[in-house]
Motif scaffolding. Structure first.
Motif, mmCIF file in Angstrom:
data_model
loop_
_atom_site.group_PDB
_atom_site.id
_atom_site.type_symbol
_atom_site.label_atom_id
_atom_site.label_comp_id
_atom_site.label_asym_id
_atom_site.label_seq_id
_atom_site.Cartn_x
_atom_site.Cartn_y
_atom_site.Cartn_z
ATOM 1 N N MET A 1 0.841 -1.179 0.000
ATOM 2 C CA MET A 1 0.000 0.000 0.000
ATOM 3 C C MET A 1 0.886 1.242 0.000
ATOM 4 O O MET A 1 1.751 1.386 0.848
ATOM 5 C CB MET A 1 -0.912 -0.015 1.217
ATOM 6 C CG MET A 1 -1.775 1.209 1.341
ATOM 7 S SD MET A 1 -2.684 1.202 2.879
ATOM 8 C CE MET A 1 -4.318 1.233 2.265
ATOM 9 N N ARG A 2 0.649 2.128 -0.943
ATOM 10 C CA ARG A 2 1.445 3.341 -1.060
ATOM 11 C C ARG A 2 0.929 4.404 -0.105
ATOM 12 O O ARG A 2 -0.246 4.452 0.219
ATOM 13 C CB ARG A 2 1.380 3.854 -2.484
ATOM 14 C CG ARG A 2 2.089 2.911 -3.450
ATOM 15 C CD ARG A 2 2.217 3.504 -4.790
ATOM 16 N NE ARG A 2 2.719 4.880 -4.629
ATOM 17 C CZ ARG A 2 2.957 5.689 -5.617
ATOM 18 N NH1 ARG A 2 2.734 5.305 -6.835
ATOM 19 N NH2 ARG A 2 3.397 6.899 -5.414
ATOM 20 N N LEU A 3 1.830 5.288 0.311
ATOM 21 C CA LEU A 3 1.460 6.395 1.175
ATOM 22 C C LEU A 3 1.173 7.637 0.336
ATOM 23 O O LEU A 3 1.872 7.906 -0.641
ATOM 24 C CB LEU A 3 2.593 6.719 2.150
ATOM 25 C CG LEU A 3 2.893 5.714 3.246
ATOM 26 C CD1 LEU A 3 4.097 6.160 4.054
ATOM 27 C CD2 LEU A 3 1.698 5.535 4.157
ATOM 28 N N SER A 4 0.178 8.401 0.752
ATOM 29 C CA SER A 4 -0.109 9.680 0.116
ATOM 30 C C SER A 4 0.936 10.697 0.583
ATOM 31 O O SER A 4 1.726 10.430 1.495
ATOM 32 C CB SER A 4 -1.502 10.158 0.528
ATOM 33 O OG SER A 4 -1.525 10.428 1.923
ATOM 34 N N TYR A 5 0.934 11.873 -0.029
ATOM 35 C CA TYR A 5 1.857 12.918 0.418
ATOM 36 C C TYR A 5 1.586 13.286 1.873
ATOM 37 O O TYR A 5 2.511 13.499 2.649
ATOM 38 C CB TYR A 5 1.762 14.157 -0.478
ATOM 39 C CG TYR A 5 2.318 13.930 -1.863
ATOM 40 C CD1 TYR A 5 3.636 13.524 -2.040
ATOM 41 C CD2 TYR A 5 1.524 14.107 -2.979
ATOM 42 C CE1 TYR A 5 4.154 13.297 -3.304
ATOM 43 C CE2 TYR A 5 2.025 13.885 -4.248
ATOM 44 C CZ TYR A 5 3.347 13.484 -4.405
ATOM 45 O OH TYR A 5 3.850 13.265 -5.663
ATOM 46 N N LEU A 55 -6.029 11.089 7.535
ATOM 47 C CA LEU A 55 -5.613 9.778 7.025
ATOM 48 C C LEU A 55 -6.595 8.705 7.471
ATOM 49 O O LEU A 55 -6.927 8.621 8.650
ATOM 50 C CB LEU A 55 -4.225 9.419 7.562
ATOM 51 C CG LEU A 55 -3.096 10.382 7.217
ATOM 52 C CD1 LEU A 55 -1.841 10.016 7.988
ATOM 53 C CD2 LEU A 55 -2.831 10.388 5.731
ATOM 54 N N SER A 56 -7.031 7.903 6.536
ATOM 55 C CA SER A 56 -7.902 6.792 6.892
ATOM 56 C C SER A 56 -8.124 5.909 5.672
ATOM 57 O O SER A 56 -8.279 6.404 4.561
ATOM 58 C CB SER A 56 -9.250 7.303 7.402
ATOM 59 O OG SER A 56 -10.078 6.225 7.762
ATOM 60 N N SER A 57 -8.120 4.626 5.916
ATOM 61 C CA SER A 57 -8.409 3.691 4.825
ATOM 62 C C SER A 57 -9.906 3.427 4.726
ATOM 63 O O SER A 57 -10.367 2.809 3.792
ATOM 64 C CB SER A 57 -7.646 2.381 5.032
ATOM 65 O OG SER A 57 -8.015 1.814 6.269
ATOM 66 N N ILE A 58 -10.657 3.910 5.725
ATOM 67 C CA ILE A 58 -12.119 3.781 5.703
ATOM 68 C C ILE A 58 -12.737 5.167 5.855
ATOM 69 O O ILE A 58 -12.108 6.078 6.387
ATOM 70 C CB ILE A 58 -12.626 2.838 6.817
ATOM 71 C CG1 ILE A 58 -12.166 3.326 8.186
ATOM 72 C CG2 ILE A 58 -12.174 1.434 6.596
ATOM 73 C CD1 ILE A 58 -12.768 2.589 9.344
ATOM 74 N N LYS A 59 -13.954 5.333 5.400
ATOM 75 C CA LYS A 59 -14.622 6.632 5.476
ATOM 76 C C LYS A 59 -15.159 6.871 6.877
ATOM 77 O O LYS A 59 -15.538 5.956 7.578
ATOM 78 C CB LYS A 59 -15.753 6.709 4.459
ATOM 79 C CG LYS A 59 -15.250 6.656 3.040
ATOM 80 C CD LYS A 59 -16.281 7.194 2.090
ATOM 81 C CE LYS A 59 -15.790 6.995 0.676
ATOM 82 N NZ LYS A 59 -15.358 8.153 0.037
ATOM 83 N N GLY A 60 -15.161 8.136 7.254
ATOM 84 C CA GLY A 60 -15.730 8.520 8.532
ATOM 85 C C GLY A 60 -14.729 8.467 9.665
ATOM 86 O O GLY A 60 -13.554 8.163 9.489
ATOM 87 N N VAL A 61 -15.211 8.787 10.850
ATOM 88 C CA VAL A 61 -14.389 8.803 12.055
ATOM 89 C C VAL A 61 -14.117 7.362 12.482
ATOM 90 O O VAL A 61 -15.016 6.523 12.484
ATOM 91 C CB VAL A 61 -15.102 9.579 13.180
ATOM 92 C CG1 VAL A 61 -14.297 9.548 14.465
ATOM 93 C CG2 VAL A 61 -15.366 11.021 12.757
ATOM 94 N N ASN A 62 -12.859 7.097 12.833
ATOM 95 C CA ASN A 62 -12.491 5.756 13.285
ATOM 96 C C ASN A 62 -11.706 5.852 14.583
ATOM 97 O O ASN A 62 -11.392 6.959 15.044
ATOM 98 C CB ASN A 62 -11.720 5.015 12.182
ATOM 99 C CG ASN A 62 -10.389 5.670 11.871
ATOM 100 O OD1 ASN A 62 -9.648 6.067 12.767
ATOM 101 N ND2 ASN A 62 -10.056 5.775 10.593
#
Length: 165
Positions: A1-5, A55-62
């Protein structure tokens, strides 16, 4: 999995914060906001925690977002105690605990992300429930508890010293 800026920036700032915390803990037996390493820890942790909200791989608050906000509260309260209640007194116990606890909490996602990504292609752990992650976090918890007790004892000794009066 690549990282965003943002992920790369967050990671670099977070690593600087962790190094600064270790330096401060080794030199001062606490994260000392009056010293350069303590200031670096504070500001880098603040930035790393706030960037974690993006940063999150899922939508919303985690749970990671909640953890990041809790860390911001802890370091902000410690900062308030440091600046508004100077000296070696009772607020130092709380300040020391908040900073150490924030550091421990910062290590939870650090261990998880590192162990599930490194080495690239053959990570050390398969996911957050991997026994290696659990054992590492248990060891870090024990170190946090022992370190907190030692910090408490050292601060109590400082507060009782004649120079404090």
């Amino acid at each position: 999995m690549r990282l965003s800026y943002l992920g790369i920036f967050h990671t670099v700032i977070g690593v600087v914060a962790i190094i600064a915390a270790f330096v401060s803990l080794i030199k001062n037996a606490k994260i000392d906001l009056g010293k350069l390493a303590g200031k670096i820890y504070f500001y880098c942790t603040l930035v790393a925690s706030l960037t974690a909200l993006g940063l999150s791989s899922i939508k919303g608050v985690n749970p990671g977002h909640i953890l990041a906000l809790f860390i911001v509260v802890l370091i902000s309260a410690a900062y308030f105690l440091y600046w508004k209640k100077p000296g070696n007194n009772r607020p130092r116990f709380v300040e020391n605990f908040f900073l150490s606890f924030s550091f421990f909490l910062s290590l939870i996602p650090t261990v998880n992300e590192t162990f599930t990504r490194v080495p690239v292609g053959h990570p050390l752990a398969n996911g957050p429930k991997d026994p290696l992650i659990a054992k590492t976090l248990l060891l870090l918890l024990l170190l946090f508890v022992v370190g907190s007790i030692l910090q408490f004892r050292k601060q109590r000794k400082i507060n009782r010293s004649p120079d404090f009066s």
